[in-house]
Design a protein around this motif. Structure first.
Motif, PDB file in Angstrom:
ATOM      1  N   ARG A   1       0.831  -1.210   0.000  1.00 49.01           N
ATOM      2  CA  ARG A   1       0.000   0.000   0.000  1.00 49.01           C
ATOM      3  C   ARG A   1       0.860   1.252   0.000  1.00 49.01           C
ATOM      4  O   ARG A   1       1.732   1.434   0.849  1.00 49.01           O
ATOM      5  CB  ARG A   1      -0.933   0.006   1.210  1.00 49.01           C
ATOM      6  N   ARG A   2       0.586   2.109  -0.967  1.00 47.54           N
ATOM      7  CA  ARG A   2       1.301   3.363  -1.117  1.00 47.54           C
ATOM      8  C   ARG A   2       0.789   4.392  -0.104  1.00 47.54           C
ATOM      9  O   ARG A   2      -0.292   4.231   0.472  1.00 47.54           O
ATOM     10  CB  ARG A   2       1.096   3.907  -2.530  1.00 47.54           C
ATOM     11  N   PRO A   3       1.527   5.483   0.128  1.00 48.58           N
ATOM     12  CA  PRO A   3       1.048   6.529   1.039  1.00 48.58           C
ATOM     13  C   PRO A   3      -0.277   7.137   0.611  1.00 48.58           C
ATOM     14  O   PRO A   3      -1.046   7.625   1.466  1.00 48.58           O
ATOM     15  CB  PRO A   3       2.179   7.570   0.995  1.00 48.58           C
ATOM     16  N   ASP A   4      -0.600   7.113  -0.700  1.00 55.22           N
ATOM     17  CA  ASP A   4      -1.864   7.684  -1.157  1.00 55.22           C
ATOM     18  C   ASP A   4      -3.036   6.706  -1.036  1.00 55.22           C
ATOM     19  O   ASP A   4      -4.159   7.023  -1.436  1.00 55.22           O
ATOM     20  CB  ASP A   4      -1.744   8.176  -2.607  1.00 55.22           C
ATOM     21  N   GLY A   5      -2.785   5.516  -0.488  1.00 49.71           N
ATOM     22  CA  GLY A   5      -3.851   4.546  -0.267  1.00 49.71           C
ATOM     23  C   GLY A   5      -4.040   3.554  -1.396  1.00 49.71           C
ATOM     24  O   GLY A   5      -4.760   2.568  -1.240  1.00 49.71           O
ATOM     25  N   ARG A   6      -3.417   3.792  -2.546  1.00 48.52           N
ATOM     26  CA  ARG A   6      -3.500   2.831  -3.640  1.00 48.52           C
ATOM     27  C   ARG A   6      -2.487   1.705  -3.423  1.00 48.52           C
ATOM     28  O   ARG A   6      -1.609   1.808  -2.565  1.00 48.52           O
ATOM     29  CB  ARG A   6      -3.256   3.526  -4.982  1.00 48.52           C
ATOM     30  N   TYR A   7      -2.618   0.648  -4.218  1.00 56.05           N
ATOM     31  CA  TYR A   7      -1.753  -0.510  -4.053  1.00 56.05           C
ATOM     32  C   TYR A   7      -0.887  -0.743  -5.286  1.00 56.05           C
ATOM     33  O   TYR A   7      -1.397  -0.752  -6.407  1.00 56.05           O
ATOM     34  CB  TYR A   7      -2.589  -1.772  -3.795  1.00 56.05           C
ATOM     35  N   ASP A   8       0.414  -0.914  -5.046  1.00 58.86           N
ATOM     36  CA  ASP A   8       1.305  -1.397  -6.090  1.00 58.86           C
ATOM     37  C   ASP A   8       1.173  -2.911  -6.146  1.00 58.86           C
ATOM     38  O   ASP A   8       1.197  -3.593  -5.107  1.00 58.86           O
ATOM     39  CB  ASP A   8       2.755  -1.016  -5.790  1.00 58.86           C
ATOM     40  N   VAL A   9       1.034  -3.451  -7.349  1.00 60.30           N
ATOM     41  CA  VAL A   9       0.707  -4.863  -7.548  1.00 60.30           C
ATOM     42  C   VAL A   9       1.807  -5.541  -8.362  1.00 60.30           C
ATOM     43  O   VAL A   9       2.251  -5.007  -9.388  1.00 60.30           O
ATOM     44  CB  VAL A   9      -0.637  -5.000  -8.298  1.00 60.30           C
ATOM     45  N   PHE A  10       2.238  -6.720  -7.908  1.00 60.41           N
ATOM     46  CA  PHE A  10       3.154  -7.563  -8.669  1.00 60.41           C
ATOM     47  C   PHE A  10       2.464  -8.894  -8.921  1.00 60.41           C
ATOM     48  O   PHE A  10       2.142  -9.629  -7.976  1.00 60.41           O
ATOM     49  CB  PHE A  10       4.451  -7.792  -7.899  1.00 60.41           C
ATOM     50  N   LEU A  11       2.210  -9.203 -10.203  1.00 58.97           N
ATOM     51  CA  LEU A  11       1.653 -10.486 -10.617  1.00 58.97           C
ATOM     52  C   LEU A  11       2.743 -11.275 -11.314  1.00 58.97           C
ATOM     53  O   LEU A  11       3.534 -10.708 -12.075  1.00 58.97           O
ATOM     54  CB  LEU A  11       0.473 -10.304 -11.578  1.00 58.97           C
ATOM     55  N   ASN A  12       2.771 -12.575 -11.106  1.00 60.54           N
ATOM     56  CA  ASN A  12       3.819 -13.395 -11.708  1.00 60.54           C
ATOM     57  C   ASN A  12       3.264 -14.759 -12.091  1.00 60.54           C
ATOM     58  O   ASN A  12       2.394 -15.318 -11.413  1.00 60.54           O
ATOM     59  CB  ASN A  12       5.013 -13.548 -10.766  1.00 60.54           C
ATOM     60  N   LYS A  13       3.754 -15.273 -13.206  1.00 61.22           N
ATOM     61  CA  LYS A  13       3.340 -16.573 -13.721  1.00 61.22           C
ATOM     62  C   LYS A  13       4.505 -17.209 -14.455  1.00 61.22           C
ATOM     63  O   LYS A  13       5.495 -16.541 -14.772  1.00 61.22           O
ATOM     64  CB  LYS A  13       2.130 -16.437 -14.663  1.00 61.22           C
ATOM     65  N   PHE A  14       4.385 -18.495 -14.737  1.00 61.47           N
ATOM     66  CA  PHE A  14       5.392 -19.207 -15.506  1.00 61.47           C
ATOM     67  C   PHE A  14       4.967 -19.238 -16.967  1.00 61.47           C
ATOM     68  O   PHE A  14       3.779 -19.273 -17.292  1.00 61.47           O
ATOM     69  CB  PHE A  14       5.583 -20.610 -14.943  1.00 61.47           C
ATOM     70  N   SER A  15       5.947 -19.248 -17.855  1.00 63.12           N
ATOM     71  CA  SER A  15       5.642 -19.140 -19.282  1.00 63.12           C
ATOM     72  C   SER A  15       4.843 -20.331 -19.793  1.00 63.12           C
ATOM     73  O   SER A  15       4.198 -20.239 -20.839  1.00 63.12           O
ATOM     74  CB  SER A  15       6.935 -19.000 -20.085  1.00 63.12           C
ATOM     75  N   THR A  16       4.853 -21.450 -19.075  1.00 60.65           N
ATOM     76  CA  THR A  16       4.082 -22.623 -19.485  1.00 60.65           C
ATOM     77  C   THR A  16       2.603 -22.507 -19.122  1.00 60.65           C
ATOM     78  O   THR A  16       1.783 -23.292 -19.607  1.00 60.65           O
ATOM     79  CB  THR A  16       4.647 -23.885 -18.823  1.00 60.65           C
ATOM     80  N   GLN A  17       2.259 -21.548 -18.267  1.00 57.84           N
ATOM     81  CA  GLN A  17       0.865 -21.376 -17.849  1.00 57.84           C
ATOM     82  C   GLN A  17       0.109 -20.544 -18.882  1.00 57.84           C
ATOM     83  O   GLN A  17       0.589 -19.496 -19.321  1.00 57.84           O
ATOM     84  CB  GLN A  17       0.801 -20.704 -16.472  1.00 57.84           C
ATOM     85  N   LYS A  18      -1.077 -20.991 -19.234  1.00 60.87           N
ATOM     86  CA  LYS A  18      -1.857 -20.345 -20.287  1.00 60.87           C
ATOM     87  C   LYS A  18      -2.702 -19.200 -19.738  1.00 60.87           C
ATOM     88  O   LYS A  18      -3.047 -19.149 -18.568  1.00 60.87           O
ATOM     89  CB  LYS A  18      -2.750 -21.373 -20.982  1.00 60.87           C
ATOM     90  N   ASP A  19      -3.067 -18.293 -20.652  1.00 63.46           N
ATOM     91  CA  ASP A  19      -3.857 -17.112 -20.284  1.00 63.46           C
ATOM     92  C   ASP A  19      -5.354 -17.318 -20.449  1.00 63.46           C
ATOM     93  O   ASP A  19      -6.133 -16.412 -20.156  1.00 63.46           O
ATOM     94  CB  ASP A  19      -3.438 -15.922 -21.150  1.00 63.46           C
ATOM     95  N   HIS A  20      -5.764 -18.492 -20.934  1.00 61.82           N
ATOM     96  CA  HIS A  20      -7.187 -18.803 -21.091  1.00 61.82           C
ATOM     97  C   HIS A  20      -7.452 -20.148 -20.434  1.00 61.82           C
ATOM     98  O   HIS A  20      -6.785 -21.134 -20.747  1.00 61.82           O
ATOM     99  CB  HIS A  20      -7.571 -18.835 -22.564  1.00 61.82           C
TER     100      HIS A  20
END
Length: 219
Positions: free
Chosen positions: A192-211
């Motif tokens: 959580r940033r000082p302004d109340g919003r959230y910095d987000v880190f998403l991570n996946k492996f290249s073998t994992q599909k998007d659908h």
């Protein structure tokens, strides 16, 4: 089958560090130490196999707290989450604040036309591919010690900790993780940033599909 337990850890980030070459084993992690009322949690964020140059993908962006649903208002500590929309659970493919679909015109377009446009227009938040070091370098700037943090994933069976802090669906048939595929159980790291919003880190492996289908298996 999906995980037996899935949830979010709410706490304060006290420390972060990378695995060292003699301790990383088969998978390389950025390790977090998160303070909560019941103690200090160990959280291992997977950033790919140490011997792969392009096996991990990630994205970093910022969202309003309201986009995360009820989890932004939870008290410090670990909380189980129902694997469904609106519970605060995450799904990279289905969650409105996380999914990577294209920026479609704000018009009442027919569903078929939207599907066709979605195949041709570039995603609004494309994945970045690189090495485990590249992924660690992308994550570390949001890991500000003292910030409130949300860590989504699977809790340890014993002791205080979280793992499977990455996409947990779309693994291919025949892989050792096929049986753990499931919707609304993806991991993530947010501060959580000082302004109340959230910095987000998403991570996946290249073998994992998007659908994926309703069971979290790739389609």
């Amino acid at each position: 089958m999906p995980f037996d337990d899935y949830g979010v850890l709410c706490g304060t980030l006290r420390q972060h560090f990378r695995d060292t070459p003699d301790t990383e084993g088969a998978w390389f992690h950025v390790n977090l130490r998160v303070e909560a009322p019941d103690g200090r949690y160990k959280c291992a964020v997977d950033v790919d196999s140490h011997d792969s140059a392009t096996g991990v993908q990630w994205k970093v962006f910022t969202v309003d707290a309201s986009a995360l649903g009820p989890v932004a208002a939870l008290a410090p500590g670990y909380h189980d989450l129902a694997r469904k929309a609106g519970s605060g659970a995450l799904d990279y493919i289905r969650h409105p604040a996380l999914r990577s679909g294209p920026n479609l015109p704000a018009l009442p377009l027919p569903r078929l036309l939207k599907d066709l446009l979605g195949r041709w227009l570039p995603p609004s938040r494309p994945w970045t591919s690189g090495s485990n070091l590249d992924a660690a370098l992308a994550l570390e700037p949001i890991l500000v010690v003292g910030r409130p943090v949300l860590v989504f994933g699977e809790p340890f069976n014993a002791g205080l900790g979280m793992h499977n802090i990455h996409q947990n669906q779309g693994d291919p048939y025949g892989s050792q993780w096929w049986d753990e595929n499931g919707t609304w159980q993806d991991g993530a790291t947010m501060t959580r940033r000082p302004d109340g919003r959230y910095d987000v880190f998403l991570n996946k492996f290249s073998t994992q599909k998007d659908h994926t289908d309703a069971s979290g298996h790739p389609v």
